[in-house]
Motif scaffolding. Structure first.
Motif, PDB file in Angstrom:
ATOM      1  N   GLN A 267       8.426   7.561  -4.365  1.00 53.30           N
ATOM      2  CA  GLN A 267       9.101   6.268  -4.309  1.00 53.30           C
ATOM      3  C   GLN A 267       8.095   5.135  -4.493  1.00 53.30           C
ATOM      4  O   GLN A 267       8.387   4.143  -5.163  1.00 53.30           O
ATOM      5  CB  GLN A 267       9.840   6.115  -2.975  1.00 53.30           C
ATOM      6  CG  GLN A 267      11.027   7.026  -2.834  1.00 53.30           C
ATOM      7  CD  GLN A 267      11.617   6.982  -1.441  1.00 53.30           C
ATOM      8  OE1 GLN A 267      10.982   6.545  -0.484  1.00 53.30           O
ATOM      9  NE2 GLN A 267      12.852   7.455  -1.314  1.00 53.30           N
ATOM     10  N   TRP A 268       6.917   5.282  -3.894  1.00 50.98           N
ATOM     11  CA  TRP A 268       5.883   4.269  -4.059  1.00 50.98           C
ATOM     12  C   TRP A 268       5.464   4.178  -5.526  1.00 50.98           C
ATOM     13  O   TRP A 268       5.215   3.083  -6.029  1.00 50.98           O
ATOM     14  CB  TRP A 268       4.673   4.589  -3.185  1.00 50.98           C
ATOM     15  CG  TRP A 268       3.581   3.592  -3.346  1.00 50.98           C
ATOM     16  CD1 TRP A 268       3.474   2.384  -2.736  1.00 50.98           C
ATOM     17  CD2 TRP A 268       2.437   3.700  -4.202  1.00 50.98           C
ATOM     18  NE1 TRP A 268       2.328   1.734  -3.152  1.00 50.98           N
ATOM     19  CE2 TRP A 268       1.680   2.528  -4.053  1.00 50.98           C
ATOM     20  CE3 TRP A 268       1.984   4.684  -5.075  1.00 50.98           C
ATOM     21  CZ2 TRP A 268       0.500   2.308  -4.748  1.00 50.98           C
ATOM     22  CZ3 TRP A 268       0.813   4.468  -5.758  1.00 50.98           C
ATOM     23  CH2 TRP A 268       0.078   3.295  -5.592  1.00 50.98           C
ATOM     24  N   GLN A 269       5.412   5.306  -6.241  1.00 47.06           N
ATOM     25  CA  GLN A 269       5.077   5.279  -7.663  1.00 47.06           C
ATOM     26  C   GLN A 269       6.125   4.505  -8.456  1.00 47.06           C
ATOM     27  O   GLN A 269       5.783   3.766  -9.385  1.00 47.06           O
ATOM     28  CB  GLN A 269       4.957   6.703  -8.216  1.00 47.06           C
ATOM     29  CG  GLN A 269       3.681   7.394  -7.831  1.00 47.06           C
ATOM     30  CD  GLN A 269       3.610   8.796  -8.402  1.00 47.06           C
ATOM     31  OE1 GLN A 269       4.567   9.558  -8.331  1.00 47.06           O
ATOM     32  NE2 GLN A 269       2.465   9.117  -8.974  1.00 47.06           N
TER      33      GLN A 269
ATOM     34  N   TYR B 293       5.511   9.182  -1.557  1.00 52.69           N
ATOM     35  CA  TYR B 293       4.592   8.787  -2.617  1.00 52.69           C
ATOM     36  C   TYR B 293       5.341   8.607  -3.940  1.00 52.69           C
ATOM     37  O   TYR B 293       5.027   7.697  -4.718  1.00 52.69           O
ATOM     38  CB  TYR B 293       3.485   9.833  -2.770  1.00 52.69           C
ATOM     39  CG  TYR B 293       2.473   9.462  -3.825  1.00 52.69           C
ATOM     40  CD1 TYR B 293       1.567   8.441  -3.603  1.00 52.69           C
ATOM     41  CD2 TYR B 293       2.440  10.137  -5.045  1.00 52.69           C
ATOM     42  CE1 TYR B 293       0.649   8.072  -4.565  1.00 52.69           C
ATOM     43  CE2 TYR B 293       1.517   9.783  -6.019  1.00 52.69           C
ATOM     44  CZ  TYR B 293       0.627   8.759  -5.770  1.00 52.69           C
ATOM     45  OH  TYR B 293      -0.280   8.401  -6.739  1.00 52.69           O
TER      46      TYR B 293
ATOM     47  N   TRP C  61      11.475   1.382   2.857  1.00 51.33           N
ATOM     48  CA  TRP C  61      11.310   1.952   1.521  1.00 51.33           C
ATOM     49  C   TRP C  61      10.093   1.316   0.898  1.00 51.33           C
ATOM     50  O   TRP C  61       9.942   0.105   0.990  1.00 51.33           O
ATOM     51  CB  TRP C  61      12.560   1.677   0.687  1.00 51.33           C
ATOM     52  CG  TRP C  61      12.754   2.608  -0.453  1.00 51.33           C
ATOM     53  CD1 TRP C  61      13.450   3.774  -0.434  1.00 51.33           C
ATOM     54  CD2 TRP C  61      12.270   2.469  -1.790  1.00 51.33           C
ATOM     55  NE1 TRP C  61      13.417   4.356  -1.666  1.00 51.33           N
ATOM     56  CE2 TRP C  61      12.696   3.581  -2.525  1.00 51.33           C
ATOM     57  CE3 TRP C  61      11.488   1.526  -2.440  1.00 51.33           C
ATOM     58  CZ2 TRP C  61      12.401   3.765  -3.857  1.00 51.33           C
ATOM     59  CZ3 TRP C  61      11.187   1.702  -3.768  1.00 51.33           C
ATOM     60  CH2 TRP C  61      11.652   2.813  -4.463  1.00 51.33           C
ATOM     61  N   PRO C  62       9.177   1.988   0.329  1.00 50.33           N
ATOM     62  CA  PRO C  62       9.153   3.415   0.010  1.00 50.33           C
ATOM     63  C   PRO C  62       8.642   4.259   1.181  1.00 50.33           C
ATOM     64  O   PRO C  62       7.757   3.841   1.919  1.00 50.33           O
ATOM     65  CB  PRO C  62       8.167   3.488  -1.144  1.00 50.33           C
ATOM     66  CG  PRO C  62       7.226   2.356  -0.929  1.00 50.33           C
ATOM     67  CD  PRO C  62       8.048   1.276  -0.276  1.00 50.33           C
ATOM     68  N   ARG C  63       9.234   5.433   1.319  1.00 50.36           N
ATOM     69  CA  ARG C  63       8.812   6.375   2.357  1.00 50.36           C
ATOM     70  C   ARG C  63       7.930   7.473   1.780  1.00 50.36           C
ATOM     71  O   ARG C  63       7.103   8.019   2.474  1.00 50.36           O
ATOM     72  CB  ARG C  63      10.028   6.997   3.035  1.00 50.36           C
ATOM     73  CG  ARG C  63      10.796   6.031   3.908  1.00 50.36           C
ATOM     74  CD  ARG C  63      11.956   6.703   4.603  1.00 50.36           C
ATOM     75  NE  ARG C  63      12.875   7.384   3.717  1.00 50.36           N
ATOM     76  CZ  ARG C  63      13.848   6.802   3.015  1.00 50.36           C
ATOM     77  NH1 ARG C  63      14.011   5.504   3.115  1.00 50.36           N
ATOM     78  NH2 ARG C  63      14.640   7.487   2.246  1.00 50.36           N
TER      79      ARG C  63
ATOM     80  N   SER D  41       0.841  -1.198   0.000  1.00 50.59           N
ATOM     81  CA  SER D  41       0.000   0.000   0.000  1.00 50.59           C
ATOM     82  C   SER D  41       0.875   1.246   0.000  1.00 50.59           C
ATOM     83  O   SER D  41       2.006   1.226   0.483  1.00 50.59           O
ATOM     84  CB  SER D  41      -0.930  -0.009   1.209  1.00 50.59           C
ATOM     85  OG  SER D  41      -0.172  -0.053   2.389  1.00 50.59           O
ATOM     86  N   GLU D  42       0.319   2.310  -0.543  1.00 49.97           N
ATOM     87  CA  GLU D  42       1.092   3.543  -0.627  1.00 49.97           C
ATOM     88  C   GLU D  42       1.270   4.161   0.755  1.00 49.97           C
ATOM     89  O   GLU D  42       0.410   4.032   1.619  1.00 49.97           O
ATOM     90  CB  GLU D  42       0.439   4.535  -1.578  1.00 49.97           C
ATOM     91  CG  GLU D  42      -0.868   5.108  -1.119  1.00 49.97           C
ATOM     92  CD  GLU D  42      -1.451   6.061  -2.138  1.00 49.97           C
ATOM     93  OE1 GLU D  42      -1.221   7.269  -1.996  1.00 49.97           O
ATOM     94  OE2 GLU D  42      -2.127   5.592  -3.053  1.00 49.97           O
ATOM     95  N   PRO D  43       2.413   4.810   0.964  1.00 49.81           N
ATOM     96  CA  PRO D  43       2.644   5.434   2.264  1.00 49.81           C
ATOM     97  C   PRO D  43       1.695   6.605   2.473  1.00 49.81           C
ATOM     98  O   PRO D  43       1.429   7.369   1.563  1.00 49.81           O
ATOM     99  CB  PRO D  43       4.102   5.903   2.195  1.00 49.81           C
ATOM    100  CG  PRO D  43       4.417   5.976   0.751  1.00 49.81           C
ATOM    101  CD  PRO D  43       3.528   4.993   0.052  1.00 49.81           C
TER     102      PRO D  43
ATOM    103  N   LEU E  71       7.956   2.048  -7.286  1.00 54.36           N
ATOM    104  CA  LEU E  71       7.722   0.638  -6.959  1.00 54.36           C
ATOM    105  C   LEU E  71       6.481   0.121  -7.678  1.00 54.36           C
ATOM    106  O   LEU E  71       6.476  -1.001  -8.195  1.00 54.36           O
ATOM    107  CB  LEU E  71       7.568   0.475  -5.446  1.00 54.36           C
ATOM    108  CG  LEU E  71       7.356  -0.944  -4.930  1.00 54.36           C
ATOM    109  CD1 LEU E  71       8.528  -1.840  -5.310  1.00 54.36           C
ATOM    110  CD2 LEU E  71       7.157  -0.929  -3.427  1.00 54.36           C
ATOM    111  N   HIS E  72       5.446   0.935  -7.756  1.00 46.96           N
ATOM    112  CA  HIS E  72       4.219   0.538  -8.446  1.00 46.96           C
ATOM    113  C   HIS E  72       4.480   0.318  -9.932  1.00 46.96           C
ATOM    114  O   HIS E  72       3.935  -0.608 -10.544  1.00 46.96           O
ATOM    115  CB  HIS E  72       3.138   1.604  -8.235  1.00 46.96           C
ATOM    116  CG  HIS E  72       1.799   1.191  -8.738  1.00 46.96           C
ATOM    117  ND1 HIS E  72       1.276   1.685  -9.902  1.00 46.96           N
ATOM    118  CD2 HIS E  72       0.894   0.305  -8.254  1.00 46.96           C
ATOM    119  CE1 HIS E  72       0.095   1.133 -10.108  1.00 46.96           C
ATOM    120  NE2 HIS E  72      -0.160   0.292  -9.126  1.00 46.96           N
TER     121      HIS E  72
END
Length: 187
Positions: free
Chosen positions: A124-126, A122, A118-120, A40-42, A128-129
């Protein structure tokens, strides 16, 4: 659309991770589903802090309504009652706001304490996504891989990695774009 597995060279058993998770005809076993599910996104603010902020806002609106409704407490001579009637909702809203801010800052400090997580952010989460959406699964070998030009047109094909290592592998691939001077990825 299909691609060939780098381990067994089969194209009939390869599918994107996203489609493998959605496939109801050939569902994945629960441990594999858990491994391949996108994290899930941070969140910047915890749900508890958001709930407290909303309650504080509602109490502030109640206070404004009470002030605008006239002086129904005029027949009571007690000054404390008068003050509580007119400004009690505002005081309660201030307390809720203070507690919400304390919860919010505690959440932020816990996130900063987990600096190795990680990811910390949004962004970084993108990244990873994007890697997660581009990753393929070979059902026969139970490996994950990135075909050539995936997730970026200039990227080479990756070697096959066991599905059990998918969470760590996907983070490592996504973190390659987190380096200073690394090419930016398009969503």
């Amino acid at each position: 659309m299909s691609t060939t597995c780098p381990t067994c060279a089969a194209a009939d058993e390869t599918v994107t991770v996203r489609l493998a998770l959605l496939d109801s005809d050939r569902p994945l076993d629960p441990p594999t589903r858990e491994l391949l599910t996108m994290p899930s996104e941070p969140r910047g603010t915890s749900g508890a802090a958001v709930a407290l902020f909303v309650l504080a806002g509602l109490m502030g609106l109640l206070g404004l309504t009470t002030l605008g409704s006239g002086d129904k407490a005029a027949d009571v001579d007690d000054a404390a009652y008068q003050f509580g009637y007119h400004y009690g909702a505002f005081l309660f809203a201030a307390v809720l706001l203070g507690i919400g801010l304390a919860v919010h800052f505690a959440h932020r400090s816990r996130r900063s304490d987990a600096a190795d997580q990680w990811p910390r952010t949004y962004e970084q989460w993108q990244q990873l996504h994007q890697v997660w959406r581009a990753t393929w699964l070979c059902r026969r070998c139970r490996v994950v891989f990135l075909p050539a030009a995936s997730p970026r047109p200039d990227s080479a094909a990756s070697s096959a990695t066991p599905a059990e290592q998918f969470p760590q592998w996907s983070v490592a691939v996504a973190r390659q774009d987190d380096r200073p001077g690394a090419p930016t990825t398009a969503a």
